[in-house]
Design a protein around this motif. Structure first.
Motif, PDB file in Angstrom:
ATOM      1  N   VAL A  14       0.837  -1.203   0.000  1.00 59.36           N
ATOM      2  CA  VAL A  14       0.000   0.000   0.000  1.00 59.36           C
ATOM      3  C   VAL A  14       0.867   1.247   0.000  1.00 59.36           C
ATOM      4  N   ARG A  15       1.918   1.261   0.813  1.00 62.36           N
ATOM      5  CA  ARG A  15       2.805   2.435   0.872  1.00 62.36           C
ATOM      6  C   ARG A  15       3.482   2.692  -0.470  1.00 62.36           C
ATOM      7  N   ARG A  16       3.806   1.636  -1.185  1.00 64.24           N
ATOM      8  CA  ARG A  16       4.485   1.791  -2.479  1.00 64.24           C
ATOM      9  C   ARG A  16       3.517   2.086  -3.619  1.00 64.24           C
ATOM     10  N   GLY A  17       2.225   2.108  -3.316  1.00 62.14           N
ATOM     11  CA  GLY A  17       1.241   2.444  -4.339  1.00 62.14           C
ATOM     12  C   GLY A  17       0.908   1.319  -5.290  1.00 62.14           C
ATOM     13  N   VAL A  18       1.271   0.086  -4.928  1.00 61.37           N
ATOM     14  CA  VAL A  18       0.957  -1.051  -5.787  1.00 61.37           C
ATOM     15  C   VAL A  18      -0.553  -1.242  -5.876  1.00 61.37           C
ATOM     16  N   LEU A  19      -1.240  -1.033  -4.753  1.00 56.52           N
ATOM     17  CA  LEU A  19      -2.697  -1.109  -4.700  1.00 56.52           C
ATOM     18  C   LEU A  19      -3.174  -0.328  -3.494  1.00 56.52           C
ATOM     19  N   SER A  20      -4.433   0.032  -3.499  1.00 56.65           N
ATOM     20  CA  SER A  20      -4.992   0.796  -2.384  1.00 56.65           C
ATOM     21  C   SER A  20      -5.324  -0.132  -1.224  1.00 56.65           C
ATOM     22  N   ARG A  21      -5.547   0.461  -0.055  1.00 55.23           N
ATOM     23  CA  ARG A  21      -5.886  -0.344   1.105  1.00 55.23           C
ATOM     24  C   ARG A  21      -7.217  -1.074   0.897  1.00 55.23           C
ATOM     25  N   GLY A  22      -8.183  -0.391   0.281  1.00 52.86           N
ATOM     26  CA  GLY A  22      -9.460  -1.017   0.021  1.00 52.86           C
ATOM     27  C   GLY A  22      -9.343  -2.205  -0.919  1.00 52.86           C
ATOM     28  N   GLU A  23      -8.510  -2.070  -1.955  1.00 53.26           N
ATOM     29  CA  GLU A  23      -8.309  -3.180  -2.885  1.00 53.26           C
ATOM     30  C   GLU A  23      -7.670  -4.377  -2.192  1.00 53.26           C
ATOM     31  N   LEU A  24      -6.721  -4.093  -1.301  1.00 50.27           N
ATOM     32  CA  LEU A  24      -6.068  -5.168  -0.564  1.00 50.27           C
ATOM     33  C   LEU A  24      -7.058  -5.880   0.349  1.00 50.27           C
ATOM     34  N   GLN A  25      -7.885  -5.113   1.053  1.00 49.50           N
ATOM     35  CA  GLN A  25      -8.863  -5.707   1.964  1.00 49.50           C
ATOM     36  C   GLN A  25      -9.872  -6.560   1.211  1.00 49.50           C
ATOM     37  N   LEU A  26     -10.348  -6.074   0.072  1.00 51.22           N
ATOM     38  CA  LEU A  26     -11.317  -6.839  -0.718  1.00 51.22           C
ATOM     39  C   LEU A  26     -10.687  -8.118  -1.268  1.00 51.22           C
ATOM     40  N   CYS A  27      -9.428  -8.042  -1.633  1.00 47.46           N
ATOM     41  CA  CYS A  27      -8.740  -9.217  -2.156  1.00 47.46           C
ATOM     42  C   CYS A  27      -8.583 -10.275  -1.062  1.00 47.46           C
ATOM     43  N   VAL A  28      -8.208  -9.824   0.148  1.00 45.11           N
ATOM     44  CA  VAL A  28      -8.088 -10.741   1.283  1.00 45.11           C
ATOM     45  C   VAL A  28      -9.449 -11.336   1.625  1.00 45.11           C
ATOM     46  N   LEU A  29     -10.496 -10.494   1.606  1.00 47.46           N
ATOM     47  CA  LEU A  29     -11.850 -10.970   1.898  1.00 47.46           C
ATOM     48  C   LEU A  29     -12.258 -12.073   0.923  1.00 47.46           C
ATOM     49  N   GLY A  30     -12.098 -11.813  -0.382  1.00 46.04           N
ATOM     50  CA  GLY A  30     -12.499 -12.786  -1.388  1.00 46.04           C
ATOM     51  C   GLY A  30     -11.709 -14.083  -1.298  1.00 46.04           C
ATOM     52  N   ALA A  31     -10.384 -13.983  -1.113  1.00 44.12           N
ATOM     53  CA  ALA A  31      -9.549 -15.174  -1.052  1.00 44.12           C
ATOM     54  C   ALA A  31      -9.853 -16.005   0.189  1.00 44.12           C
ATOM     55  N   THR A  32     -10.132 -15.334   1.310  1.00 39.07           N
ATOM     56  CA  THR A  32     -10.422 -16.054   2.556  1.00 39.07           C
ATOM     57  C   THR A  32     -11.746 -16.797   2.476  1.00 39.07           C
ATOM     58  N   LEU A  33     -12.794 -16.130   1.985  1.00 39.42           N
ATOM     59  CA  LEU A  33     -14.089 -16.788   1.852  1.00 39.42           C
ATOM     60  C   LEU A  33     -14.009 -17.940   0.859  1.00 39.42           C
ATOM     61  N   ASP A  34     -13.248 -17.752  -0.201  1.00 35.76           N
ATOM     62  CA  ASP A  34     -13.076 -18.779  -1.217  1.00 35.76           C
ATOM     63  C   ASP A  34     -12.404 -20.015  -0.625  1.00 35.76           C
ATOM     64  N   ALA A  35     -11.280 -19.809   0.058  1.00 37.11           N
ATOM     65  CA  ALA A  35     -10.534 -20.928   0.631  1.00 37.11           C
ATOM     66  C   ALA A  35     -11.323 -21.615   1.738  1.00 37.11           C
ATOM     67  N   SER A  36     -12.050 -20.843   2.533  1.00 38.78           N
ATOM     68  CA  SER A  36     -12.829 -21.423   3.629  1.00 38.78           C
ATOM     69  C   SER A  36     -13.869 -22.402   3.101  1.00 38.78           C
ATOM     70  N   PHE A  37     -14.520 -22.049   2.011  1.00 39.40           N
ATOM     71  CA  PHE A  37     -15.571 -22.899   1.455  1.00 39.40           C
ATOM     72  C   PHE A  37     -15.028 -24.276   1.081  1.00 39.40           C
ATOM     73  N   PHE A  38     -13.829 -24.321   0.517  1.00 43.47           N
ATOM     74  CA  PHE A  38     -13.278 -25.585   0.052  1.00 43.47           C
ATOM     75  C   PHE A  38     -12.483 -26.318   1.132  1.00 43.47           C
ATOM     76  N   LEU A  39     -12.058 -25.614   2.175  1.00 43.77           N
ATOM     77  CA  LEU A  39     -11.235 -26.241   3.211  1.00 43.77           C
ATOM     78  C   LEU A  39     -12.051 -26.735   4.391  1.00 43.77           C
ATOM     79  N   PHE A  40     -13.012 -25.944   4.826  1.00 47.51           N
ATOM     80  CA  PHE A  40     -13.787 -26.319   6.006  1.00 47.51           C
ATOM     81  C   PHE A  40     -14.636 -27.554   5.725  1.00 47.51           C
TER      82      PHE A  40
END
Length: 277
Positions: free
Chosen positions: A78-104
């Motif tokens: 985020v500090r280097r401007g690669v992506l915004s904080r909101g984009e990072l949070q949404l990416c983490v949200l999507g990846a976590t929900l995705d992995a949880s569905f197939f792992l749990f």
């Protein structure tokens, strides 16, 4: 031992660390709350970011090595401007929900917990364990509503050569799936290939099957709704006129109040209708 049981115990004890489910995946916790989940079957945050073109594979590798000790790789991006904080949070949200569905729900021979372990990206979202379980059940129910059979989940995606209707409407994800389907790749493998989360890809495949756009076996039998009771002559509900000193008029329609439960239900219905537009 089901990973869900051990995860519930760690949540109750406010544990911080990583629950390793063998080669199937890893659940990262902070004080009993899940902050990230990885699953071998689904694309990781790193894969989603590189597929979107926001950062190269070399850039991810460098950032991971640089922040391995401090576990604040997300903040650095985020500090280097690669992506915004909101984009990072949404990416983490999507990846976590995705992995949880197939792992749990998976049975892991020897799940082990490593106290203090952290993901290199750091903490950018919190999930309570019961809430994640409920979301997995909701997603499973939605898949079954789209196409009540898991047959397509493990079979290659094969588009039909001729469609029966004159016009077809596709979402952007469905268009990507049809363009990249090679009659050899399963929906989950296809998701990683095109850099999309696995669950939305699986849902899109089932929806296309229901629309007759994919090769599949016979349409699975859907549960038949119960028959409505037959109306008997003279049994239609009547509304009293409420004249004189008699009883107040009674309507056959359900009562609607300003109770928060009713309001929340209406909001959820509205959001669901908007999602279909």
């Amino acid at each position: 031992m089901p990973i869900d049981d051990m995860l519930s115990e760690l949540a109750e004890s406010k544990a911080t660390g990583a629950l390793k489910a063998g080669r199937s995946g890893t659940v990262y916790l902070s004080r009993g709350r899940v902050c990230y989940v990885e699953c071998a079957r689904t694309p990781t945050v790193e894969e989603l970011l590189t597929a979107s073109g926001r950062i190269t594979s070399h850039g991810v590798k460098t950032a991971r090595q640089t922040t391995a000790a401090t576990a604040d790789g997300g903040e650095m991006l985020v500090r280097r401007g690669v992506l915004s904080r909101g984009e990072l949070q949404l990416c983490v949200l999507g990846a976590t929900l995705d992995a949880s569905f197939f792992l749990f729900g998976a049975n892991v021979p020897k799940p082990r917990f490593r106290e203090g372990d952290r993901h290199w990206l750091g903490i950018h979202w919190f999930f309570d364990v019961p809430g994640l379980f409920r979301e997995c059940h909701r997603r499973r129910a939605r898949l079954d509503r789209a196409w009540p059979s898991a047959e397509l989940d493990s079979h290659p995606v094969v588009p039909v050569r001729r469609i029966r209707s004159r016009h077809v409407m596709l979402t952007a994800l469905q268009w990507e799936i049809l363009l990249n389907a090679d009659a050899d790749t399963t929906p989950v493998e296809l998701a990683r290939k095109i850099g999309r989360p696995a669950y939305p890809t699986l849902l899109a495949v089932r929806e296309m099957a229901a629309a007759g756009l994919l090769e599949c076996a016979e349409s699975p039998a859907r549960e038949k709704p119960p028959d409505l009771p037959k109306r008997v002559a003279g049994s239609a509900p009547r509304v009293a006129t409420g004249g004189g000193g008699g009883r107040p008029a009674q309507s056959s329609f359900p009562q609607i109040s300003g109770d928060p439960t009713d309001v929340n239900l209406l909001i959820r219905l509205r959001n669901a209708l908007e999602a279909f537009q």
